[in-house]
Design a protein around this motif. Structure first.
Motif, PDB file in Angstrom:
ATOM      1  N   GLN A   1      30.951  -3.377  56.456  1.00 15.81           N
ATOM      2  CA  GLN A   1      30.616  -4.056  57.429  1.00 15.81           C
ATOM      3  C   GLN A   1      29.897  -5.251  56.854  1.00 15.81           C
ATOM      4  O   GLN A   1      29.125  -5.145  55.762  1.00 15.81           O
ATOM      5  CB  GLN A   1      29.399  -3.336  58.337  1.00 15.81           C
ATOM      6  CG  GLN A   1      28.605  -4.052  59.207  1.00 15.81           C
ATOM      7  CD  GLN A   1      27.930  -3.251  60.054  1.00 15.81           C
ATOM      8  OE1 GLN A   1      27.599  -1.994  59.876  1.00 15.81           O
ATOM      9  NE2 GLN A   1      27.084  -3.786  61.083  1.00 15.81           N
TER      10      GLN A   1
ATOM     11  N   ARG B   1      31.681  -4.754  61.968  1.00 12.35           N
ATOM     12  CA  ARG B   1      32.555  -3.613  61.054  1.00 12.35           C
ATOM     13  C   ARG B   1      33.646  -4.144  60.891  1.00 12.35           C
ATOM     14  O   ARG B   1      34.415  -4.825  61.812  1.00 12.35           O
ATOM     15  CB  ARG B   1      32.443  -2.360  61.821  1.00 12.35           C
ATOM     16  CG  ARG B   1      31.224  -1.779  61.660  1.00 12.35           C
ATOM     17  CD  ARG B   1      31.103  -0.452  62.489  1.00 12.35           C
ATOM     18  NE  ARG B   1      29.928   0.071  62.342  1.00 12.35           N
ATOM     19  CZ  ARG B   1      28.574  -0.393  63.315  1.00 12.35           C
ATOM     20  NH1 ARG B   1      28.751  -1.109  64.183  1.00 12.35           N
ATOM     21  NH2 ARG B   1      27.457   0.403  62.764  1.00 12.35           N
TER      22      ARG B   1
ATOM     23  N   GLU C   1      32.343   1.080  66.169  1.00  7.07           N
ATOM     24  CA  GLU C   1      31.754   0.693  67.484  1.00  7.07           C
ATOM     25  C   GLU C   1      32.855   0.479  68.560  1.00  7.07           C
ATOM     26  O   GLU C   1      33.725   0.019  68.404  1.00  7.07           O
ATOM     27  CB  GLU C   1      31.401  -0.946  67.066  1.00  7.07           C
ATOM     28  CG  GLU C   1      30.329  -1.256  68.147  1.00  7.07           C
ATOM     29  CD  GLU C   1      29.556  -2.687  67.686  1.00  7.07           C
ATOM     30  OE1 GLU C   1      28.916  -3.220  68.354  1.00  7.07           O
ATOM     31  OE2 GLU C   1      29.491  -2.814  66.355  1.00  7.07           O
TER      32      GLU C   1
ATOM     33  N   GLY D   1      28.589   1.082  72.844  1.00  2.15           N
ATOM     34  CA  GLY D   1      27.580   1.485  71.565  1.00  2.15           C
ATOM     35  C   GLY D   1      28.554   1.964  70.455  1.00  2.15           C
ATOM     36  O   GLY D   1      29.665   2.188  70.184  1.00  2.15           O
ATOM     37  N   VAL D   2      27.524   2.025  69.465  1.00  2.00           N
ATOM     38  CA  VAL D   2      27.952   2.620  67.863  1.00  2.00           C
ATOM     39  C   VAL D   2      28.321   4.161  68.236  1.00  2.00           C
ATOM     40  O   VAL D   2      27.286   4.757  68.433  1.00  2.00           O
ATOM     41  CB  VAL D   2      26.835   2.140  67.125  1.00  2.00           C
ATOM     42  CG1 VAL D   2      27.256   2.799  65.752  1.00  2.00           C
ATOM     43  CG2 VAL D   2      26.929   0.893  66.816  1.00  2.00           C
TER      44      VAL D   2
END
Length: 176
Positions: free
Chosen positions: A27, A31, A85, A89-90
């Protein structure tokens, strides 16, 4: 190549006797899902030449990720876990990716057995024979993990890796 949480491996290319270095993911601002290759040429015993190039992937690239693990096994990269991701969201992702170095193609491998490995990122992985051992890292709830696991890369089966020792300490962001 500026990035954090990427993984890098090296191997000896049999037909040319040159060393190769492969770098995947990581990242910077976002990412990354790119794969880079460095060929190390020995011009003589004291000098080496390094040539980096981005690898053109055949087919689809995997989801961008960082904090994954990566090992080299029989002309394949085996990539496990990491943070990706997705919409919403992550997430920590537990897919198992294989990259065939000769075919320049990624595939998602399925492990078929009763054991379920906890989703993790920022763990370590090492290869020993036909087994990829993983240890530590963090899960999607923020817990730091301690249990070691072994993946039999011939049978694609996870097993708890039990050691004749006291309990291993919890670790995250460590290296091997």
């Amino acid at each position: 190549i500026c990035r954090a949480g990427a993984k890098m491996i090296s191997y000896l290319e049999e037909d040319s006797n040159n060393y190769k270095i492969l770098l995947f993911g990581g990242q910077n601002v976002v990412r990354l899902d790119d794969l880079w290759e460095c060929t190390v040429f020995s011009t003589n015993k004291l000098e080496k030449k390094y040539i980096w190039k981005k690898v053109d992937i055949n087919g689809d690239s995997p989801l961008p990720r960082n904090g994954h693990s990566m090992v080299y096994y029989r002309e394949n990269l085996v990539i496990f876990g990491g943070v990706i991701e997705e919409k919403g969201g992550v997430k920590i992702h537990e897919d198992l990716l294989c990259y065939d170095i000769n075919e320049k193609k990624f595939s998602i491998e399925m492990c078929m057995n009763k054991f379920s490995v906890t989703w993790r990122s920022y763990h370590i992985a090492e290869i020993l024979g036909q087994f990829m051992f993983i240890y530590g890292g963090g899960d999607e709830k923020g817990n730091i993990l301690a249990e070691p696991w072994a993946l039999d890369l011939e049978r694609m089966r996870w097993e708890p890796a039990k050691f004749n020792t006291e309990v291993l300490p919890k670790r995250k962001f460590h290296c091997s």
